[in-house]
Every structure is written in C-alpha cells, then in structure tokens.
Design an enzyme around this catalytic site. Structure first.
Site, PDB file in Angstrom:
ATOM      1  N   ASP A 102     -28.879   3.467 -28.155  1.00  0.00           N
ATOM      2  CA  ASP A 102     -28.763   2.071 -28.564  1.00  0.00           C
ATOM      3  C   ASP A 102     -28.863   1.083 -27.413  1.00  0.00           C
ATOM      4  O   ASP A 102     -28.504   1.371 -26.278  1.00  0.00           O
ATOM      5  CB  ASP A 102     -27.457   1.845 -29.322  1.00  0.00           C
ATOM      6  CG  ASP A 102     -26.214   2.344 -28.581  1.00  0.00           C
ATOM      7  OD1 ASP A 102     -26.319   3.341 -27.849  1.00  0.00           O
ATOM      8  OD2 ASP A 102     -25.142   1.730 -28.731  1.00  0.00           O
ATOM      9  N   GLU A 168     -23.589   4.354 -29.193  1.00  0.00           N
ATOM     10  CA  GLU A 168     -22.593   4.657 -28.160  1.00  0.00           C
ATOM     11  C   GLU A 168     -21.805   3.412 -27.791  1.00  0.00           C
ATOM     12  O   GLU A 168     -20.626   3.495 -27.447  1.00  0.00           O
ATOM     13  CB  GLU A 168     -23.280   5.225 -26.909  1.00  0.00           C
ATOM     14  CG  GLU A 168     -22.322   5.764 -25.855  1.00  0.00           C
ATOM     15  CD  GLU A 168     -21.648   4.697 -24.994  1.00  0.00           C
ATOM     16  OE1 GLU A 168     -20.482   4.884 -24.624  1.00  0.00           O
ATOM     17  OE2 GLU A 168     -22.308   3.664 -24.710  1.00  0.00           O
TER      18      GLU A 168
END
Length: 434
Positions: A102, A168
């Site tokens: 991400d 994350e």
C-alpha cells in the site's frame, strides 16, 4: 561469562556458514540479470500507487507475474492480498517471505519521470497518493525473488510462500486489513509456515548497507482518542464554563511525565504523542467538548500496560480536577505489537546476511520507534525483519528526506541486494534444516 557467550556465538556462526546453500552463486547471477526488471516494476508501482485495501491494480500485476512463473497463486486474501506457493523439488521447511503493497495519502513533490499524479478521497478529503514509504520497492524486490527462486525450483529444499500484503499502513476505524486479517484468513497455514523473513527499505541508510536488531526492533503502537467534556460558555465569561480547552492543555503536558518519570529509559524507549486536537468553532465561544488523537509507542508488554494505565489515570484525574470528565479509548482504531526478531533465528541468519552484503555492510541498529504490522506474523512464527539501504552513497542521513514525506526518495541501485538477501536467507535457512 561474556567470553563463553562470544565463543558460543562464534561456533554458531561458523556452523551456520558451513551450512550455506550451494545455490548462492546462481542467486547472485540471476538477481543481477533481472535488476533492471525489478527497477521497472518499482517505477510502475510508484507511478500508480493505491491506498490500503484498494491495491487492485498492484495485486493483479503481482498475480500475473507469479502465475507466469508456475507458482500456485491465491488472490483476494485479506481483501486484495496475493499469496504464492512455490514447492521445491526436495523436502524441507516452509519459508514465508512478505512484502507490503500500500501507498500513503501524501502528495509527491519529487521531480522524477515516474512521480505519482494519483488523487483520491481519504477521510472525506481529496488527497494525493504516493509510495512515500517504499512499499513499491518491497513488492518489486519480492517479485524478483520469486523469479529467481522459481527458476531453480527443482533444487529448493522446501517450500516458499510469497505473501504480498495489503494495508500495512493501517485501515480506517472499524475496518479490518493488513497482516492481522491475512493471519485470520489462514495465510500461515496450508502449508504451515515454519519461519518468516521480511525487509524494509530505508531512505536514510546508504545503499549497500543492511541493518538489523535482535529482539525488539520496532515499537508496539496503540493509537488513542481522549474526549474531554466540560461546560460551554461565552468566551467573555470564562468563569461560567468548565473549559475543556485549558484542561486538554493540562492533560497534554501531564502525559509527557510518563516518559520522563514513569519509564525506565535505561531499558527501553517510549513515546507519547498527541497529534491532533479539535474543539470549538469560533474565538468567543468556550466549547463543551475537545477531542484529542495520539499515538503511544513501547518495546515491551510491561511498558505498554504501564503506559495505558497511566494515560487513563492522568487524563481522567486531570479532567476531574478541573470539574470536567475525560473518556479515553486506547487503542482507538489500531494496535500493532512489538516487531520482535527471534533472537536465536537472528543469530543463526546473521552469517547469511554478512556473506550476502559483506560483513562490513551489516550493522546492528538501535530500536526504531516506528511500528510494523509484520509483528503480527512474528507473534505466530519465528521471524526476522531487517532494513535495506536506499539512500544515495555519500548523502547525509540527517538531510535525506524521511519516510511518509512528499520528498521521500530511493536510490534504486540498492534493490538488487534486497533480491539477493531474501533469496539467500530462504535457501540458507533451508540448508540448515536439511
């Protein structure tokens, strides 16, 4: 006692070196051959970043690549995650390798041809999206590792599980995602993982360097929300109020005594930060309510429990002293445990890191007060999480842009070492277990 320990550690290191995989020269050759491919992948991901739980494009490219290598692929794990399983030609342990996918709600300011121009909605606001923490490089590196290891499948002594993880950086309050959701959905099972390795690029560590720390290497994190409720009044008549603004200021100051007076700083560091405070709508109205958001960082379960207890006591009692009330929610929306490198595993794999990067380039690092949800994997299986240099050679680390900033920058020449490192950690661990 110290001398005995050093002798024991030296013997362990020599034993580990004696059990290195004989595939290392081939790993180096193959990694060098795909270096430009890894860089191209990273640039593509960098130009097209996606926030947590929305990494659809990224996941599609990863899955297509793994499938092209003959790796068994599962998609949609923890919403957008991708898991690949490569079964070696020989029996052995199951080694998991993890990369996070991400980006962040940051507007890029770096003048590079592949800079992100992506915009999206986040928390009700239009924001830029940027890989301002290097997750694009983690994905590209692990894709490279998959290509290297798949090309020598018949010689692999075990099974490799490639975990490409979403979110994350966290998810909105009330949502699920990241490593915790992947574990909940069984990512460490079928086949059952024996050990997990991961790395994080660092923009303030010179390329070619690898840093590590046994035990607590990154902090546990709890976010918090403190709501102070008083009595509203006209700003001209403060004696008619119970002022939550003044009381909130007192709470913020008092919270700082936890680190200065309650924490044994000779053992572990800790942090209490209030990052947002909101209350009131105009200059001459004392509001009824103030809300504060903050973060807490610790390196042991004992310190974590102490911090939470003290935060609640200080906020509630300070508010009571002023005639107000305080509600404390901790954790408010997320909690990550300590990123704890298994000590025995770290010692065992140190020679593998040193022989890959060069002994002089592998360095012990101090604890990091940032947090990582790789820690959830480490709660379930032995894990090792290390840092890879991404700063141009000769640059001053204090002047290099840090992570999570618009000017974050990586020297791509360091990526190939990441491919070699994860590949060798995998193969060397398997060689030790034969």
């Amino acid at each position: 006692m110290k001398k005995i320990f050093l002798i024991g550690f030296s013997l362990m290191a020599l034993n580990a070196l004696a059990q290195k995989s004989d595939l290392r020269p081939l790993v180096s050759k193959k990694a060098d051959a795909i270096e430009q491919k890894v860089i191209a992948w990273r640039r593509d991901f960098h130009e097209h970043p996606e926030l947590g739980n929305t990494e659809v494009r990224t996941a599609g490219i990863i899955a297509k690549h793994l499938e092209s290598l003959g790796i068994k692929v599962t998609t949609g794990v923890a919403k957008t995650g991708v898991v690949g399983v490569l079964k070696g030609g020989k029996p052995g342990p199951v080694v998991a390798l993890r990369a996070d996918m991400d980006g962040l709600p940051v507007t890029e300011r770096v003048d590079i041809p592949f800079a992100s121009k992506v915009k999206t909605q986040y928390n009700g606001q239009e924001v830029g999206v940027m890989h301002a923490c290097g997750h694009d490089s983690h994905v590209a590196i692990l894709m490279g590792v998959a290509e290297v290891l798949a090309s020598m499948q018949k010689d692999i002594q075990g099974t490799v599980k490639f975990i490409f993880q979403p979110a994350e950086e966290g998810v909105p309050a009330g949502d699920e995602g990241g490593a915790a959701l992947m574990i909940k959905e069984g990512v460490l099972e079928n086949p059952k993982v024996d050990v997990i390795f991961g790395l994080h690029i660092n923009s303030q560590t010179e390329v070619g360097e690898v840093t590590y720390r046994p035990g607590g290497t990154m902090a546990a994190v709890n976010d918090m929300k403190i709501t102070v409720t008083g009595r509203q009044a006209h700003g001209a008549y403060p004696w008619s109020s119970i002022d939550p603004v003044v009381i909130s200021a007192q709470i913020i100051n008092n919270l700082q005594t936890i680190v200065s007076r309650n924490l044994n700083v000779t053992e572990n560091p800790g942090v209490v930060t209030i990052g947002a405070i909101n209350g009131g709508v105009r200059s001459n109205i004392i509001p009824e309510k103030v809300e504060m958001l903050g973060t807490v960082r610790n390196f042991s379960k004992e310190d974590e429990a102490m911090f939470i207890e003290r935060i609640k006591t200080i906020a509630i009692k300070t508010a009571e002293a002023g005639g107000a009330t305080a509600e404390v929610k901790i954790p408010y929306s997320n909690h990550y445990p300590v990123t704890f490198n298994n000590i025995a595993l770290t010692e065992k794999m140190l020679p593998s890191m040193q022989s890959t990067a060069g002994k002089e380039h592998v360095k012990l690092k101090p604890p990091v007060t940032g947090a990582e949800d790789f820690s959830f994997f480490q709660e379930k299986v032995p894990g090792l999480f290390v840092f890879l240099g991404g700063m141009p050679k000769g640059k001053d680390p204090l002047k290099a842009p840090s992570h999570h900033t618009p000017d974050f920058y990586l020297d791509e020449s360091g990526f190939v070492l990441g491919v070699k490192l994860l590949s060798n950690l995998t193969l060397d661990y398997m060689a030790m277990k034969k």
